[in-house]
Motif scaffolding. Sequence first.
Motif, PDB file in Angstrom:
ATOM      1  N   MET A 154      15.460  -7.376  15.742  1.00  0.00           N
ATOM      2  CA  MET A 154      14.120  -7.159  16.417  1.00  0.00           C
ATOM      3  C   MET A 154      13.969  -5.656  15.787  1.00  0.00           C
ATOM      4  SD  MET A 154      13.145  -6.487  20.118  1.00  0.00           S
ATOM      5  CE  MET A 154      11.923  -5.603  20.519  1.00  0.00           C
ATOM      6  N   ALA A 155      12.594  -5.734  15.491  1.00  0.00           N
ATOM      7  CA  ALA A 155      12.310  -4.484  14.399  1.00  0.00           C
ATOM      8  C   ALA A 155      12.446  -3.712  15.718  1.00  0.00           C
ATOM      9  CB  ALA A 155      11.234  -4.763  13.821  1.00  0.00           C
ATOM     10  N   PHE A 156      12.015  -2.122  15.131  1.00  0.00           N
ATOM     11  CA  PHE A 156      11.718  -0.889  15.825  1.00  0.00           C
ATOM     12  C   PHE A 156      10.478  -0.987  16.352  1.00  0.00           C
ATOM     13  CE2 PHE A 156      11.328   3.468  16.633  1.00  0.00           C
ATOM     14  CZ  PHE A 156      12.483   4.001  17.928  1.00  0.00           C
ATOM     15  N   PHE A 157       9.776   0.054  17.351  1.00  0.00           N
ATOM     16  CA  PHE A 157       8.382  -0.384  17.764  1.00  0.00           C
ATOM     17  C   PHE A 157       8.359   0.432  19.254  1.00  0.00           C
ATOM     18  CE2 PHE A 157       4.998  -1.221  20.842  1.00  0.00           C
ATOM     19  CZ  PHE A 157       4.177  -1.515  19.787  1.00  0.00           C
ATOM     20  N   ASN A 158       7.597   1.919  18.032  1.00  0.00           N
ATOM     21  CA  ASN A 158       7.277   3.252  18.782  1.00  0.00           C
ATOM     22  C   ASN A 158       6.257   2.758  19.552  1.00  0.00           C
ATOM     23  OD1 ASN A 158       7.221   5.487  19.444  1.00  0.00           O
ATOM     24  ND2 ASN A 158       6.531   5.652  17.196  1.00  0.00           N
ATOM     25  N   LEU A 159       6.454   3.304  20.618  1.00  0.00           N
ATOM     26  CA  LEU A 159       5.383   2.443  22.189  1.00  0.00           C
ATOM     27  C   LEU A 159       4.988   4.177  22.420  1.00  0.00           C
ATOM     28  CD1 LEU A 159       7.433   0.723  24.948  1.00  0.00           C
ATOM     29  CD2 LEU A 159       5.474  -0.001  23.830  1.00  0.00           C
ATOM     30  N   SER A 160       5.750   4.983  21.953  1.00  0.00           N
ATOM     31  CA  SER A 160       5.185   6.220  22.900  1.00  0.00           C
ATOM     32  C   SER A 160       3.594   6.588  21.600  1.00  0.00           C
ATOM     33  CB  SER A 160       5.720   7.329  22.104  1.00  0.00           C
ATOM     34  OG  SER A 160       6.353   7.666  20.893  1.00  0.00           O
ATOM     35  N   ALA A 161       3.582   5.816  20.323  1.00  0.00           N
ATOM     36  CA  ALA A 161       2.828   6.010  19.124  1.00  0.00           C
ATOM     37  C   ALA A 161       0.933   5.372  19.498  1.00  0.00           C
ATOM     38  CB  ALA A 161       3.165   5.113  18.256  1.00  0.00           C
ATOM     39  N   ILE A 162       1.249   4.791  20.806  1.00  0.00           N
ATOM     40  CA  ILE A 162       0.008   3.967  20.817  1.00  0.00           C
ATOM     41  C   ILE A 162      -0.439   5.262  22.680  1.00  0.00           C
ATOM     42  CG2 ILE A 162      -1.374   1.798  21.375  1.00  0.00           C
ATOM     43  CD1 ILE A 162       1.776   0.196  20.430  1.00  0.00           C
ATOM     44  N   PRO A 163      -0.884   6.256  22.007  1.00  0.00           N
ATOM     45  CA  PRO A 163      -1.397   6.606  23.604  1.00  0.00           C
ATOM     46  C   PRO A 163      -2.893   5.855  23.617  1.00  0.00           C
ATOM     47  CG  PRO A 163      -2.270   7.854  21.682  1.00  0.00           C
ATOM     48  CD  PRO A 163      -0.765   6.961  21.110  1.00  0.00           C
ATOM     49  N   ASN A 164      -3.596   5.935  23.319  1.00  0.00           N
ATOM     50  CA  ASN A 164      -4.747   5.095  23.924  1.00  0.00           C
ATOM     51  C   ASN A 164      -5.173   3.308  24.474  1.00  0.00           C
ATOM     52  OD1 ASN A 164      -4.167   4.161  21.007  1.00  0.00           O
ATOM     53  ND2 ASN A 164      -6.995   4.233  20.756  1.00  0.00           N
TER      54      ASN A 164
ATOM     55  N   ARG B  22       5.130  11.040  27.361  1.00  0.00           N
ATOM     56  CA  ARG B  22       6.360  10.825  27.358  1.00  0.00           C
ATOM     57  C   ARG B  22       7.974   9.903  26.839  1.00  0.00           C
ATOM     58  NH1 ARG B  22       5.693   8.244  33.298  1.00  0.00           N
ATOM     59  NH2 ARG B  22       3.355   8.241  32.787  1.00  0.00           N
ATOM     60  N   VAL B  23       9.145  10.469  26.627  1.00  0.00           N
ATOM     61  CA  VAL B  23       9.847   9.130  26.455  1.00  0.00           C
ATOM     62  C   VAL B  23      11.278   9.641  26.983  1.00  0.00           C
ATOM     63  CG1 VAL B  23      11.045  10.713  24.500  1.00  0.00           C
ATOM     64  CG2 VAL B  23      10.889   8.707  24.329  1.00  0.00           C
ATOM     65  N   GLY B  24      11.930   8.531  26.899  1.00  0.00           N
ATOM     66  CA  GLY B  24      13.709   9.113  27.638  1.00  0.00           C
ATOM     67  C   GLY B  24      14.145   8.307  26.674  1.00  0.00           C
ATOM     68  N   PHE B  25      15.896   9.001  27.176  1.00  0.00           N
ATOM     69  CA  PHE B  25      16.890   8.584  26.576  1.00  0.00           C
ATOM     70  C   PHE B  25      18.211   8.317  27.481  1.00  0.00           C
ATOM     71  CE2 PHE B  25      14.006  10.722  23.980  1.00  0.00           C
ATOM     72  CZ  PHE B  25      14.067   9.680  22.006  1.00  0.00           C
ATOM     73  N   ARG B  26      18.744   7.408  27.186  1.00  0.00           N
ATOM     74  CA  ARG B  26      19.951   6.901  27.951  1.00  0.00           C
ATOM     75  C   ARG B  26      21.441   7.151  27.032  1.00  0.00           C
ATOM     76  NH1 ARG B  26      19.984   2.997  31.839  1.00  0.00           N
ATOM     77  NH2 ARG B  26      19.019   4.673  33.023  1.00  0.00           N
ATOM     78  N   GLY B  27      22.181   7.222  27.476  1.00  0.00           N
ATOM     79  CA  GLY B  27      23.758   7.412  26.987  1.00  0.00           C
ATOM     80  C   GLY B  27      24.477   8.145  26.125  1.00  0.00           C
TER      81      GLY B  27
ATOM     82  N   GLN C 229      20.476   5.947  16.262  1.00  0.00           N
ATOM     83  CA  GLN C 229      21.609   6.535  16.556  1.00  0.00           C
ATOM     84  C   GLN C 229      22.863   5.557  17.499  1.00  0.00           C
ATOM     85  OE1 GLN C 229      21.525  10.919  15.634  1.00  0.00           O
ATOM     86  NE2 GLN C 229      20.271   9.724  14.349  1.00  0.00           N
ATOM     87  N   ASP C 230      23.809   6.291  17.111  1.00  0.00           N
ATOM     88  CA  ASP C 230      25.171   5.803  18.126  1.00  0.00           C
ATOM     89  C   ASP C 230      24.914   6.086  19.436  1.00  0.00           C
ATOM     90  OD1 ASP C 230      26.127   3.799  15.676  1.00  0.00           O
ATOM     91  OD2 ASP C 230      27.153   5.842  15.170  1.00  0.00           O
ATOM     92  N   ALA C 231      25.223   5.683  20.537  1.00  0.00           N
ATOM     93  CA  ALA C 231      25.412   5.879  21.396  1.00  0.00           C
ATOM     94  C   ALA C 231      23.350   6.794  22.313  1.00  0.00           C
ATOM     95  CB  ALA C 231      26.448   6.577  22.306  1.00  0.00           C
ATOM     96  N   VAL C 232      23.143   6.493  21.503  1.00  0.00           N
ATOM     97  CA  VAL C 232      22.172   7.563  22.229  1.00  0.00           C
ATOM     98  C   VAL C 232      20.411   5.459  21.693  1.00  0.00           C
ATOM     99  CG1 VAL C 232      19.275   8.144  21.703  1.00  0.00           C
ATOM    100  CG2 VAL C 232      21.902   9.310  20.563  1.00  0.00           C
ATOM    101  N   TYR C 233      19.979   5.730  23.633  1.00  0.00           N
ATOM    102  CA  TYR C 233      19.592   4.261  23.493  1.00  0.00           C
ATOM    103  C   TYR C 233      17.580   4.539  24.772  1.00  0.00           C
ATOM    104  CZ  TYR C 233      23.916   2.610  23.400  1.00  0.00           C
ATOM    105  OH  TYR C 233      25.157   1.676  22.860  1.00  0.00           O
ATOM    106  N   ARG C 234      16.921   4.166  24.005  1.00  0.00           N
ATOM    107  CA  ARG C 234      15.718   4.430  24.659  1.00  0.00           C
ATOM    108  C   ARG C 234      14.902   4.302  25.887  1.00  0.00           C
ATOM    109  NH1 ARG C 234      11.332   2.782  20.627  1.00  0.00           N
ATOM    110  NH2 ARG C 234      12.066   1.091  20.268  1.00  0.00           N
ATOM    111  N   LEU C 235      14.423   4.851  26.672  1.00  0.00           N
ATOM    112  CA  LEU C 235      14.212   4.126  28.041  1.00  0.00           C
ATOM    113  C   LEU C 235      12.599   4.213  27.612  1.00  0.00           C
ATOM    114  CD1 LEU C 235      16.453   6.922  30.469  1.00  0.00           C
ATOM    115  CD2 LEU C 235      16.032   4.051  29.672  1.00  0.00           C
ATOM    116  N   TYR C 236      11.560   3.598  28.413  1.00  0.00           N
ATOM    117  CA  TYR C 236      10.652   3.186  28.343  1.00  0.00           C
ATOM    118  C   TYR C 236       9.577   3.848  29.318  1.00  0.00           C
ATOM    119  CZ  TYR C 236      12.196   0.560  23.965  1.00  0.00           C
ATOM    120  OH  TYR C 236      12.327   0.615  23.251  1.00  0.00           O
ATOM    121  N   CYS C 237      10.055   4.873  30.052  1.00  0.00           N
ATOM    122  CA  CYS C 237       9.623   5.488  30.978  1.00  0.00           C
ATOM    123  C   CYS C 237       7.889   5.855  30.843  1.00  0.00           C
ATOM    124  CB  CYS C 237      10.396   6.909  30.836  1.00  0.00           C
ATOM    125  SG  CYS C 237      10.670   8.368  29.830  1.00  0.00           S
TER     126      CYS C 237
END
Length: 195
Positions: free
Chosen positions: A1-11, A38-43, A104-112
């Motif tokens: 699955m391709a990387f999708f940058n949700l924060s890039a769509i502010p409008n 905003r963005v979140g990370f876990r791991g 990034q190893d052991a870094v997972y985005r959270l879609y807060c």
Amino acid sequence: MAFFNLSAIPNARRSMVSEAAINLSPVITMGDISVSARVGFRGKGALNFLKENGFSAPDKPNQAKMTELGICILRLSNTEFWLIDSSNTNQSVIESLELASNGQDAVYRLYCQHSHGAFIVSGAPIADMFAKICAVDLNIDSFSEGAIAQTSVARVNAIIVRMEGDKSSTFLVLSDSATADYLWHSLADAASEFV
């Protein structure tokens, strides 16, 4: 699955709060910042990832700290961090950080950004107002600057943060976007008794 940058769509961001809810006390103010960046990370690698990108996170869980840019960093557990731009002036910083997490190893985005509503609530009697709808004592003596409570507010799961730099009168409140409108009305109702 391709990387999708949700924060890039502010409008494309939308708040779940109905505009009709804006009817607050003259001594308590509330703002809906649900569309702020905003963005979140876990791991296991999340803390080092933030440090490598110039962000100093709080030392322990359930603490928050404000950066010089005005981005609030929430440490919700040993390995979970949310970055919230309450002024919504650092979109490019949030977007760059989200893109940097790709691969990034052991870094997972959270879609807060899309899962939670966010409010800023301010006013001198704010702790008394919350006492009507929350079991946590939010007085400054018990709930210090930068403290986080993951609790229930008006029977809704919520995260409450005492904002750093405004010792007694400003809180950030986050809750699931499905309950945001209900929580907004509940807060407005509690605030309406303070005139």
